[in-house]
Design an enzyme around this catalytic site. Structure first.
Site, PDB file in Angstrom:
ATOM      1  N   HIS A 165      -9.441   1.001   5.309  1.00 46.88           N
ATOM      2  CA  HIS A 165      -8.136   1.291   5.918  1.00 46.88           C
ATOM      3  C   HIS A 165      -8.322   2.299   7.058  1.00 46.88           C
ATOM      4  CE1 HIS A 165      -4.027   2.506   6.526  1.00 46.88           C
ATOM      5  NE2 HIS A 165      -3.666   1.404   5.888  1.00 46.88           N
ATOM      6  N   SER A 202       3.823  -2.000  10.301  1.00 42.71           N
ATOM      7  CA  SER A 202       5.283  -2.050  10.469  1.00 42.71           C
ATOM      8  C   SER A 202       5.864  -3.437  10.174  1.00 42.71           C
ATOM      9  CB  SER A 202       5.702  -1.569  11.860  1.00 42.71           C
ATOM     10  OG  SER A 202       5.356  -0.207  12.028  1.00 42.71           O
ATOM     11  N   GLU A 239      -4.888  -4.785  10.752  1.00 47.17           N
ATOM     12  CA  GLU A 239      -3.875  -3.740  10.872  1.00 47.17           C
ATOM     13  C   GLU A 239      -4.075  -2.987  12.183  1.00 47.17           C
ATOM     14  OE1 GLU A 239      -2.131  -2.624   6.781  1.00 47.17           O
ATOM     15  OE2 GLU A 239      -3.846  -1.340   7.133  1.00 47.17           O
ATOM     16  N   GLY A 289       2.950   2.433  10.689  1.00 52.88           N
ATOM     17  CA  GLY A 289       3.894   3.534  10.502  1.00 52.88           C
ATOM     18  C   GLY A 289       4.638   3.934  11.765  1.00 52.88           C
ATOM     19  N   GLU A 319      -6.652   4.735   7.992  1.00 55.18           N
ATOM     20  CA  GLU A 319      -6.438   6.147   7.621  1.00 55.18           C
ATOM     21  C   GLU A 319      -7.684   6.728   6.972  1.00 55.18           C
ATOM     22  OE1 GLU A 319      -2.829   5.423   5.446  1.00 55.18           O
ATOM     23  OE2 GLU A 319      -1.842   4.906   7.337  1.00 55.18           O
ATOM     24  N   ASN A 355       0.864  -1.178   0.000  1.00 55.58           N
ATOM     25  CA  ASN A 355       0.000   0.000   0.000  1.00 55.58           C
ATOM     26  C   ASN A 355       0.902   1.230   0.000  1.00 55.58           C
ATOM     27  OD1 ASN A 355      -1.821   2.034   0.443  1.00 55.58           O
ATOM     28  ND2 ASN A 355      -2.412   1.378   2.507  1.00 55.58           N
ATOM     29  N   LYS A 409       0.115   4.263  -0.307  1.00 55.11           N
ATOM     30  CA  LYS A 409      -0.516   5.464   0.273  1.00 55.11           C
ATOM     31  C   LYS A 409      -0.265   6.655  -0.668  1.00 55.11           C
ATOM     32  CE  LYS A 409      -0.090   3.199   4.694  1.00 55.11           C
ATOM     33  NZ  LYS A 409       0.022   3.260   6.134  1.00 55.11           N
TER      34      LYS A 409
HETATM   35  P1  13P Z   1       3.284   0.416   7.559  1.00 60.00           P
HETATM   36  O1  13P Z   1       3.788  -0.873   6.994  1.00 60.00           O
HETATM   37  O2  13P Z   1       4.017   1.620   7.029  1.00 60.00           O
HETATM   38  O3  13P Z   1       3.214   0.375   9.047  1.00 60.00           O
HETATM   39  O4  13P Z   1       1.783   0.607   7.041  1.00 60.00           O
HETATM   40  C1  13P Z   1       0.892  -0.442   7.137  1.00 60.00           C
HETATM   41  C2  13P Z   1      -0.339  -0.098   6.393  1.00 60.00           C
HETATM   42  O5  13P Z   1      -1.069   0.807   6.774  1.00 60.00           O
HETATM   43  C3  13P Z   1      -0.621  -0.851   5.174  1.00 60.00           C
HETATM   44  O6  13P Z   1      -1.907  -0.594   4.714  1.00 60.00           O
END
Ligand code: 13P
Length: 248
Positions: free
Chosen positions: A93, A211, A165, A171, A95, A9, A11
């Site tokens: 997601h 992560s 997640e 992150g 976010e 992903n 983003k």
């Molecule tokens: P990270 O791997 O950067 O922690 O992000 C995970 C994520 O949100 C994948 O959709």
């Protein structure tokens, strides 16, 4: 046998040239395990052009509208994605839930339209740090997954994979330990069994995100109920992402 999936992903990262370069460099590797479904989720603007690269990766969309068509400036519909043969979509997601106020009710509208248009869905769920610390996380995850499965037909379940997640791990460099992740994945499979059937639960891929990196991927992927990963930051680095794919 359920599908093994590793997805990146991206983003809201990378200019177009960088995006093309990343796809091309990922493509220079050989991926010995042909049974892994490898998907990239670039910014929507690049989807079609990246699909035109003859690559070993499927290209999916990070988002889809809750509406079918009409006066919704800036939105992209499930019909549009299908019309360019983009077959995978991320829904739910954290976010999107957090920054764009996407509630379970909105997300289910997205799911329904995605299913009507024959898209494969990776549906994301996860608890925040407070829910983890006060040990209400399983209840929270149960609510999220119940809302999904209570609002779709059993015949559509095979189009859906789940991404667990934990928000506190996204992150942050904090990863769920294999034990923590496996506890949740096994719990979710059991919940899916109760909500649908053992057959559906056994065939639903449940992947981990948060992560996940080249160092910890193997220990996570070895867990019985972890069927792959949804990778953020580390999917932007060719060698790291290649190593993660080969850890499955
Ligand atoms: P990270 O791997 O950067 O922690 O992000 C995970 C994520 O949100 C994948 O959709």
């Amino acid at each position: 046998m359920r599908k093994k999936i590793v997805a990146g992903n991206w983003k809201m990262n990378l200019a177009y040239n960088e995006a093309k370069e990343l796809v091309n460099s990922l493509n220079q590797y050989q991926y010995p395990n042909q049974n892994i479904t490898k998907i990239l989720f670039p910014p929507q603007l690049y989807i079609q052009q990246l699909m035109n690269i003859n690559s070993q990766f499927l290209i999916g969309s990070q988002n889809v509208s809750q509406y079918n068509n009409g006066a919704y400036t800036g939105e992209v519909s499930a019909t549009m994605l299908t019309s360019i043969n983009c077959n995978y979509v991320l829904i739910g997601h954290s976010e999107r839930r957090h920054y764009f106020n996407e509630t379970d009710e909105i997300l289910i509208e997205k799911v329904k339209l995605a299913l009507q248009n024959n898209l494969n869905i990776i549906y994301c769920i996860g608890e925040d740090l407070i829910q983890r610390q006060n040990e209400t996380y399983l209840k929270h995850l149960s609510n999220q997954i119940s809302y999904l499965y209570n609002n779709i037909n059993k015949t559509d379940c095979y189009k859906i994979s789940i991404a667990y997640e934990p928000i506190w791990a996204i992150g942050t460099g904090l990863t769920a330990s294999p034990n923590q992740a496996e506890e949740v994945h096994a719990f979710l499979r059991n919940e899916i069994t109760k909500l649908t059937s053992i057959e559906i639960a056994e065939n639903t891929s449940i992947i981990y995100g948060g992560s996940c990196n080249a160092q910890n991927a193997k220990s996570l992927f070895e867990c019985a109920n972890i069927d792959g990963g949804l990778i953020g930051g580390a999917s932007l680095k060719t060698e790291d992402f290649y190593k993660i794919i080969n850890s499955l």
